[in-house]
Design a protein around this motif. Sequence first.
Motif, PDB file in Angstrom:
ATOM      1  N   THR A 124      -7.746  -2.548   5.053  1.00 13.43           N
ATOM      2  CA  THR A 124      -7.898  -0.959   4.860  1.00 13.43           C
ATOM      3  C   THR A 124      -7.949  -0.321   6.052  1.00 13.43           C
ATOM      4  O   THR A 124      -7.570   0.802   6.415  1.00 13.43           O
ATOM      5  N   ASN A 165       0.828  -1.176   0.144  1.00 14.80           N
ATOM      6  CA  ASN A 165      -0.004  -0.022  -0.068  1.00 14.80           C
ATOM      7  C   ASN A 165       0.924   1.337   0.002  1.00 14.80           C
ATOM      8  O   ASN A 165       0.555   2.056  -0.847  1.00 14.80           O
ATOM      9  N   ASP A 224      -5.752   2.759   7.007  1.00 15.76           N
ATOM     10  CA  ASP A 224      -6.138   4.134   7.461  1.00 15.76           C
ATOM     11  C   ASP A 224      -5.165   4.868   8.541  1.00 15.76           C
ATOM     12  O   ASP A 224      -4.692   5.831   8.836  1.00 15.76           O
TER      13      ASP A 224
END
Length: 196
Positions: free
Chosen positions: A181, A25, A185
């Motif tokens: 996810t 990511n 964050d």
Amino acid sequence: FDPEKITVIFVLGGPGAGKGTQCENLKRDYSFKHLSAGDLLREEQDRPGSQFGQLIKDYIREGKIVPMEVTIQLLENAMRAAIDDEGKTKFLIDGFPRKVDQAHAFEASVCPSKFTLFFDCSEEVMEARLLNRGKTSGRADDNPESIRKRFRTFVETSMPVVDEFSAQDRVVRIEANQPPTAIYDIVKVRLAARGI
Ligand code: UP5
Ligand code: MG
């Protein structure tokens, strides 16, 4: 390496904590180069003519830590190959250092790290992820016996690295028992707080 130009962030966490997933990511969204020590060792293991092939294979299956001379040389070579023209480069060093003496050696002879991103995940959750991945990964250490050994090595040998950096206020700890996810964050927010 010139620490004025090179940024090194260590990415640590138990086997299956999600280091590789989150590094991908970060590589996608920031200008990081991602170097996984485990991936570099597996490549070296498979390289025809490598004098370390059998040694790496045996260590990985047993969940033991490969002698640091091998790993540090592989990391250093990969860093040199990945450095940008103007010399400024940000590295995520994933899955290293796994032993306190490795941390000292790398920071003294290669480059000091800016901080460590530590993915904190329970063994129960990590085990389920690794067994699931083991159905298709082909990794020689994604089996119940190797996983048990990897957990033991992590607790006994690698956690002391995190503890030492933590005592120096050089650890960003992320709760990793959650979906990818949600973890990412939090990672973004915590990196921003450290000026990344
Ligand atoms: N997944 C990821 N995040 C998830 C989430 N939040 N929720 C649900 N599923 C999630 O993820 C593992 C699996 O879980 C994947 O299927 C993923 O989709 C899913 P991954 O991101 O790959 O986790 P990671 O922490 O990278 O797990 P990995 O198995 O790579 O960790 P290890 O630390 O065990 O492996 P590594 O490759 O770093 O090292 C392997 C061996 O190499 C070591 O045991 C050791 O023998 C040797 N080694 C050394 O000797 N020295 C070194 O410096 C490095 C390695
Ligand atoms: Mg990994």
